[in-house]
Enzyme design. Structure first.
Site, PDB file in Angstrom:
ATOM      1  N   ARG A 125       0.832  -1.212   0.000  1.00  0.00           N
ATOM      2  CA  ARG A 125       0.000   0.000   0.000  1.00  0.00           C
ATOM      3  C   ARG A 125       0.864   1.259   0.000  1.00  0.00           C
ATOM      4  O   ARG A 125       0.397   2.338  -0.341  1.00  0.00           O
ATOM      5  CB  ARG A 125      -0.958  -0.005   1.218  1.00  0.00           C
ATOM      6  CG  ARG A 125      -1.814   1.237   1.348  1.00  0.00           C
ATOM      7  CD  ARG A 125      -3.089   1.008   2.156  1.00  0.00           C
ATOM      8  NE  ARG A 125      -2.880   0.303   3.397  1.00  0.00           N
ATOM      9  CZ  ARG A 125      -2.349   0.832   4.508  1.00  0.00           C
ATOM     10  NH1 ARG A 125      -1.972   2.094   4.526  1.00  0.00           N
ATOM     11  NH2 ARG A 125      -2.196   0.102   5.602  1.00  0.00           N
ATOM     12  N   TYR A 167     -15.829  18.483 -15.632  1.00  0.00           N
ATOM     13  CA  TYR A 167     -16.144  17.144 -15.133  1.00  0.00           C
ATOM     14  C   TYR A 167     -16.870  17.211 -13.784  1.00  0.00           C
ATOM     15  O   TYR A 167     -16.362  17.798 -12.824  1.00  0.00           O
ATOM     16  CB  TYR A 167     -14.863  16.301 -15.021  1.00  0.00           C
ATOM     17  CG  TYR A 167     -15.183  14.886 -14.658  1.00  0.00           C
ATOM     18  CD1 TYR A 167     -15.915  14.095 -15.529  1.00  0.00           C
ATOM     19  CD2 TYR A 167     -14.816  14.355 -13.437  1.00  0.00           C
ATOM     20  CE1 TYR A 167     -16.276  12.798 -15.191  1.00  0.00           C
ATOM     21  CE2 TYR A 167     -15.157  13.054 -13.096  1.00  0.00           C
ATOM     22  CZ  TYR A 167     -15.881  12.291 -13.972  1.00  0.00           C
ATOM     23  OH  TYR A 167     -16.247  11.023 -13.632  1.00  0.00           O
ATOM     24  N   ASP A 220      -6.489  19.930 -14.587  1.00  0.00           N
ATOM     25  CA  ASP A 220      -6.887  18.611 -15.083  1.00  0.00           C
ATOM     26  C   ASP A 220      -6.727  18.649 -16.606  1.00  0.00           C
ATOM     27  O   ASP A 220      -7.502  19.290 -17.310  1.00  0.00           O
ATOM     28  CB  ASP A 220      -8.334  18.314 -14.680  1.00  0.00           C
ATOM     29  CG  ASP A 220      -8.807  16.928 -15.150  1.00  0.00           C
ATOM     30  OD1 ASP A 220      -8.214  16.392 -16.106  1.00  0.00           O
ATOM     31  OD2 ASP A 220      -9.771  16.399 -14.568  1.00  0.00           O
ATOM     32  N   LYS A 245      -8.337   7.306 -19.927  1.00  0.00           N
ATOM     33  CA  LYS A 245      -8.781   7.785 -21.251  1.00  0.00           C
ATOM     34  C   LYS A 245      -7.657   7.628 -22.279  1.00  0.00           C
ATOM     35  O   LYS A 245      -7.115   6.556 -22.422  1.00  0.00           O
ATOM     36  CB  LYS A 245      -9.257   9.233 -21.135  1.00  0.00           C
ATOM     37  CG  LYS A 245      -9.943   9.579 -19.827  1.00  0.00           C
ATOM     38  CD  LYS A 245     -11.356   9.063 -19.760  1.00  0.00           C
ATOM     39  CE  LYS A 245     -12.006   9.472 -18.449  1.00  0.00           C
ATOM     40  NZ  LYS A 245     -13.256   8.810 -18.184  1.00  0.00           N
TER      41      LYS A 245
HETATM   42  C1  LIG Z   1     -11.684  15.470 -17.284  1.00  0.00           C
HETATM   43  C2  LIG Z   1     -11.843  14.312 -16.354  1.00  0.00           C
HETATM   44  N1  LIG Z   1     -11.210  14.330 -15.174  1.00  0.00           N
HETATM   45  C3  LIG Z   1     -11.318  13.304 -14.307  1.00  0.00           C
HETATM   46  C4  LIG Z   1     -12.095  12.200 -14.589  1.00  0.00           C
HETATM   47  C5  LIG Z   1     -12.200  11.084 -13.588  1.00  0.00           C
HETATM   48  O1  LIG Z   1     -11.394  10.016 -13.993  1.00  0.00           O
HETATM   49  P1  LIG Z   1     -11.650   8.477 -13.614  1.00  0.00           P
HETATM   50  O2  LIG Z   1     -12.894   8.076 -14.323  1.00  0.00           O
HETATM   51  O3  LIG Z   1     -10.405   7.791 -14.098  1.00  0.00           O
HETATM   52  O4  LIG Z   1     -11.808   8.398 -12.139  1.00  0.00           O
HETATM   53  C6  LIG Z   1     -12.761  12.133 -15.818  1.00  0.00           C
HETATM   54  C7  LIG Z   1     -13.595  10.957 -16.130  1.00  0.00           C
HETATM   55  O5  LIG Z   1     -14.385  10.970 -17.053  1.00  0.00           O
HETATM   56  C8  LIG Z   1     -12.632  13.223 -16.715  1.00  0.00           C
HETATM   57  O6  LIG Z   1     -13.271  13.225 -17.884  1.00  0.00           O
END
Ligand SMILES: Cc1ncc(COP(=O)(O)O)c(C=O)c1O
Length: 344
Positions: free
Chosen positions: A39, A91, A161, A186
């Protein structure tokens, strides 16, 4: 291609396999070995972190998911009395954490549209500016050096992000951000077969804090997923080029039609959005596609699409389709979309 690969001794594999371990041999003192318990540390994470750190220009920490990475940043940088400025049109997971877990703990949450001026105006007294660029599903691209300037002027940190862009198309830390955050589920890994996330930090102390958060909360990625991610990273550049070529061609095709509205493609990445008017036509289109899976998420080698309003989390029209181009043959993909539009 080569990021994070060890030099390797004679007879070693180029990318060593995943190390699957809970305890490691640890004789004597607690810090006698770099790896003691799964962990806290794992050599497979460290290889991917070396690769991501190289690409992002900072110290990377991998997490169990994009949301685990997002949460780690929000919860380690914000406490009672602090102020978060975040996009109201990006998001939704970030907004959910902010409303459900930060605001009740006394963090002031200021949601703004994804525009530089809105962030600048809301930044006075802020602790953290959280931006998403390109935003999802709005597909707005923000000026990161300008936002870094606004954050610095306010004495706030800037976290970006950059999931849609990947470090091959955007360099948040070089643009002045303190933290680069992404879902690796993604484009980065691109095969729709794993969920993973990471943070890259400029300051070593902040990186250490995030690493400690991960060990304490157990928001850790599995070694096998981590290894798959590293393997997939080698093809990111070629996948992205092909996906972008398909997205460019599809955007051109859709813009030329008068039965498709509001076509948006930010000029990078695989994702575009367009409006088919209403729920019925959008669902008929999705149902008629043969090469495009109706699925959420984006960035995979297989094209996917969904009617974004079905989640009820974004301010989008009922007929808006978010479409992620895969690496299919361009002519096949465009023909499939045209046939499906006719059917719909
Ligand atoms: C721009 C963005 N940030 C964060 C996330 C969250 O990622 P995860 O689904 O890997 O937890 C997503 C998921 O769709 C996203 O599109």
């Amino acid at each position: 291609m080569h990021a994070g690969l060890p030099e390797g001794d004679q007879g070693d594999p180029l990318l060593p396999g995943p190390v699957l371990a809970a305890p490691f041999h640890l004789r004597g003192a607690a810090d006698a070995a770099r790896h003691g318990y799964g962990r806290a540390a794992n050599p497979t994470w460290e290889r991917l972190e070396a690769a991501l750190g190289e690409l992002e220009g900072g110290e990377a920490i991998v997490f169990a998911s994009g949301m685990a990475a997002v949460t780690a940043v929000l919860l380690t940088t914000l406490t009672t009395g602090d102020v978060l400025v975040a996009p109201g049109d990006a998001y939704p997971g970030v907004r959910d954490i902010a409303h459900r877990h930060l605001a009740p703990r006394g963090v002031e949450v200021r949601l703004v549209p994804s525009e530089e001026s809105a962030f600048r105006e809301a930044s006075e007294g802020a602790t953290l500016l959280w931006v998403e660029t390109p935003s999802n599903p709005g597909l707005r691209v923000l000026d990161l050096p300008a936002l870094a300037g606004a954050a610095a002027a306010a004495g706030a940190r800037l976290a970006v992000d950059g999931t849609l862009a990947t470090p091959l198309r955007q360099a948040p830390l070089a643009a002045g951000a303190d933290l680069a955050v992404a879902s690796a589920s993604k484009h980065l890994t691109g095969h729709s077969d794993l969920v993973l996330g990471y943070v890259a930090a400029r300051e070593a102390a902040l990186a250490a804090e995030l690493r400690s958060w991960r060990a304490l909360t157990g928001a850790i990625p599995g070694p096998f997923e981590t290894w798959l991610a590293h393997r997939s990273l080698a093809t990111l550049a070629v996948r992205l080029e092909r996906q972008e070529a398909n997205a460019r061609a599809l955007a051109r095709l859709l813009r030329a039609r008068d039965d498709v509205g509001a076509v948006r493609w930010p000029g990078l990445g695989s994702v575009l959005t367009f409006d088919l008017g209403d729920e019925q036509r959008a669902q008929a289109f999705l149902g008629a596609c043969r090469l495009v899976a109706e699925a959420t998420s984006f960035g995979g080698v297989h094209s996917t699409a969904e009617r974004r309003a079905r989640w009820g989390t974004d301010a989008v029209g009922a007929g808006v389709v978010r479409f992620s181009c895969g690496i299919e043959d361009a002519a096949d993909l465009l023909t499939d979309v045209q046939d499906a539009l006719r059917a719909g």
